[in-house]
Write a protein that holds these residues in place. Structure first.
Motif, PDB file in Angstrom:
ATOM      1  N   SER A 176       0.888  10.454  37.418  1.00 48.43           N
ATOM      2  CA  SER A 176       0.494  10.610  38.819  1.00 48.43           C
ATOM      3  C   SER A 176       1.221  11.782  39.468  1.00 48.43           C
ATOM      4  O   SER A 176       0.628  12.566  40.224  1.00 48.43           O
ATOM      5  CB  SER A 176       0.786   9.322  39.589  1.00 48.43           C
TER       6      SER A 176
ATOM      7  N   THR B 242      -8.299   9.977  55.726  1.00 45.43           N
ATOM      8  CA  THR B 242      -7.040   9.272  55.484  1.00 45.43           C
ATOM      9  C   THR B 242      -6.533   8.595  56.750  1.00 45.43           C
ATOM     10  O   THR B 242      -6.025   7.466  56.709  1.00 45.43           O
ATOM     11  CB  THR B 242      -5.980  10.251  54.949  1.00 45.43           C
TER      12      THR B 242
ATOM     13  N   GLY C  89     -14.469   7.315  48.348  1.00 43.04           N
ATOM     14  CA  GLY C  89     -13.216   7.660  47.696  1.00 43.04           C
ATOM     15  C   GLY C  89     -12.431   6.446  47.248  1.00 43.04           C
ATOM     16  O   GLY C  89     -11.750   6.479  46.224  1.00 43.04           O
TER      17      GLY C  89
ATOM     18  N   VAL D   5      -6.636   2.841  47.668  1.00 43.49           N
ATOM     19  CA  VAL D   5      -5.636   3.813  47.228  1.00 43.49           C
ATOM     20  C   VAL D   5      -5.397   4.789  48.369  1.00 43.49           C
ATOM     21  O   VAL D   5      -6.350   5.210  49.038  1.00 43.49           O
ATOM     22  CB  VAL D   5      -6.114   4.555  45.968  1.00 43.49           C
TER      23      VAL D   5
ATOM     24  N   PHE E 190      -4.651   7.995  48.592  1.00 43.98           N
ATOM     25  CA  PHE E 190      -5.332   9.282  48.517  1.00 43.98           C
ATOM     26  C   PHE E 190      -6.816   9.140  48.204  1.00 43.98           C
ATOM     27  O   PHE E 190      -7.511  10.155  48.081  1.00 43.98           O
ATOM     28  CB  PHE E 190      -4.666  10.171  47.459  1.00 43.98           C
ATOM     29  N   GLY E 191      -7.314   7.932  48.071  1.00 43.99           N
ATOM     30  CA  GLY E 191      -8.723   7.730  47.767  1.00 43.99           C
ATOM     31  C   GLY E 191      -9.659   8.305  48.818  1.00 43.99           C
ATOM     32  O   GLY E 191     -10.581   9.059  48.485  1.00 43.99           O
TER      33      GLY E 191
ATOM     34  N   LEU F 234      -9.887  12.020  48.625  1.00 42.41           N
ATOM     35  CA  LEU F 234     -10.709  12.448  47.498  1.00 42.41           C
ATOM     36  C   LEU F 234     -12.191  12.330  47.831  1.00 42.41           C
ATOM     37  O   LEU F 234     -12.978  13.258  47.589  1.00 42.41           O
ATOM     38  CB  LEU F 234     -10.367  11.605  46.270  1.00 42.41           C
TER      39      LEU F 234
ATOM     40  N   SER G  29     -11.502   6.726  43.358  1.00 41.96           N
ATOM     41  CA  SER G  29     -10.101   6.555  42.963  1.00 41.96           C
ATOM     42  C   SER G  29      -9.926   5.358  42.037  1.00 41.96           C
ATOM     43  O   SER G  29      -8.973   5.317  41.242  1.00 41.96           O
ATOM     44  CB  SER G  29      -9.220   6.385  44.203  1.00 41.96           C
TER      45      SER G  29
ATOM     46  N   VAL H 126      -9.897   6.529  38.508  1.00 40.03           N
ATOM     47  CA  VAL H 126      -8.596   7.076  38.099  1.00 40.03           C
ATOM     48  C   VAL H 126      -7.633   5.946  37.744  1.00 40.03           C
ATOM     49  O   VAL H 126      -6.920   6.000  36.733  1.00 40.03           O
ATOM     50  CB  VAL H 126      -8.019   7.969  39.210  1.00 40.03           C
TER      51      VAL H 126
END
Length: 408
Positions: free
Chosen positions: A4, A41, A252, A256, A258-259, A262, A301, A304
């Motif tokens: 990560s 976000t 996204g 998560v 940062f999802g 993204l 995400s 990932v």
């Protein structure tokens, strides 16, 4: 954890070096992607972590934009602060409106909260055209970036690095917030607010603070948009922006941190790349949302995380992933072909060419002329869809059989 961190470093290097090799048009697209990532976000702090789904977050985004524009125009156009610091006024504007709107909307929860946020945003959208002194009416409010700290801010690359600095700082602040006691308490608001109330916490005050924090960073995103465009009008309060941030965040993955960033970056680039190619790009955007929610409820995400947490080897995961991607591309090709052909066949320009008693003329599409009345024209997307479905079904069945054997 190491993977990560390496991925994060690689993304940061890519963001820093990207404008040095990209053409100007793509630099402008990258700025929009950064702004959308911050907005999504900030929204996710409220919706994904706090469990409070807002349908009117464009209000705080728009207020942040107008606050920044008025700060840029102050003192005869010199600005209240140097240009790099002006998004602070976007944060202040978003926080002020978020405090007021949050106090009202957080009196309720669930669908009632969502409806209140929608009503407040639509109220502001309806009032904005009439408050010409604040929002400028149809023409909106315009301004100009002034030189500061030895930088002219007259080129897109200057705005890009300014936006990048603000987005990274804001994302870092929001990530730090998730590690604070209030940030941890936010998860409790989502899971069981009644238990927090029984434990003695002021649930309403906590919700208002989370709402205000989310609104303030949405205001920063709006301020960055105002500095990039050097203008803004009441369209910034439109419901479309509120719906886009919801779609971006859930595509996204809200589970998560940062999802949503993204998802916002991917969908913003998708709109930039596809909107010039077809008038049906909004339909494709909606279809992507439906497919993600049906087959990838954890968002992009989640894929990932699946790679990180899976006990299978990377080569095996890559093989199954390629199978799913191939099946998905075949189905996507079928949908795109059918939609584009129908769009042209039902369009007014093509309908004006029809003559009663004569066959329909051929439609040029993807470098070939297709006859709408020919069986093969409609058999092609059907075959693509069937082939894609068979590939997806076969790969999914093999994956389940593999997991069942290992579980046994």
């Amino acid at each position: 954890m190491l993977l990560s961190r390496l991925l994060l470093v690689a993304v940061l290097l890519l963001l820093v070096l990207a404008p040095l090799v990209l053409p100007q048009a793509l630099v402008n697209a990258a700025i929009q992607m950064l702004i959308a990532a911050l907005f999504a976000t900030a929204f996710n702090v409220l919706a994904g972590q706090g469990g409070m789904l807002s349908f009117g977050h464009a209000a705080y985004f728009g207020i942040g934009a107008f606050s920044t524009l008025h700060a840029m125009n102050a003192l005869g156009g010199a600005g209240l602060l140097p240009t790099p610091l002006l998004p602070l006024f976007g944060a202040l504007g978003g926080a002020a409106l978020g405090l007021v709107a949050g106090w009202f909307s957080t009196q309720r929860s669930g669908v009632y909260f969502s409806m209140i946020t929608l009503a407040l945003a639509e109220l502001l959208h309806a009032l904005a055209p009439h408050l010409t002194g604040v929002f400028g009416g149809e023409a909106g409010v315009s301004s100009m970036r002034m030189p500061a700290w030895g930088v002219s801010f007259g080129e897109p690359i200057h705005v890009y690095y300014l936006s990048l600095a603000w987005v990274l700082a804001s994302l870092g602040a929001l990530f730090f917030f998730t590690r604070t006691p209030l940030g941890r308490l936010t998860l409790g608001l989502r899971e069981n607010a009644m238990r927090l109330k029984f434990l003695g916490y002021n649930v309403h005050a906590a919700r208002v603070m989370v709402f205000m924090i989310s609104a303030s960073f949405a205001g920063v995103a709006g301020g960055l948009l105002a500095m990039n465009n050097e203008a803004g009008n009441y369209v910034l309060f439109d419901m479309r922006l509120s719906s886009e941030v919801v779609l971006n965040a859930y595509i996204g993955g809200t589970g998560v941190f940062f999802g949503p960033a993204l998802g916002a970056a991917v969908m913003t680039f998708f709109g930039y790349a596809v909107s010039d190619l077809t008038r049906s790009w909004l339909l494709y955007q909606g279809l992507i949302f439906v497919v993600v929610m049906m087959f990838m409820p954890n968002g992009l995400s989640g894929v990932v995380l699946w790679w990180q947490r899976s006990q299978h080897g990377g080569a095996l995961l890559a093989r199954y992933t390629l199978g799913w991607v191939l099946g998905g591309l075949l189905c996507a090709a079928a949908v795109v072909f059918a939609v584009e052909l129908l769009q042209r066949a039902l369009g007014t320009d093509y309908q004006s060419l029809l003559v009663e008693g004569q066959s329909w003329p051929a439609i040029p599409l993807f470098g070939h002329a297709w006859l709408p009345g020919a069986v093969m024209t409609w058999l092609l997307p059907l075959l693509l869809a069937v082939a894609g479905g068979l590939v997806l079904r076969g790969v999914s069945r093999a994956w389940h059989e593999l997991n069942d054997k290992e579980g046994a």
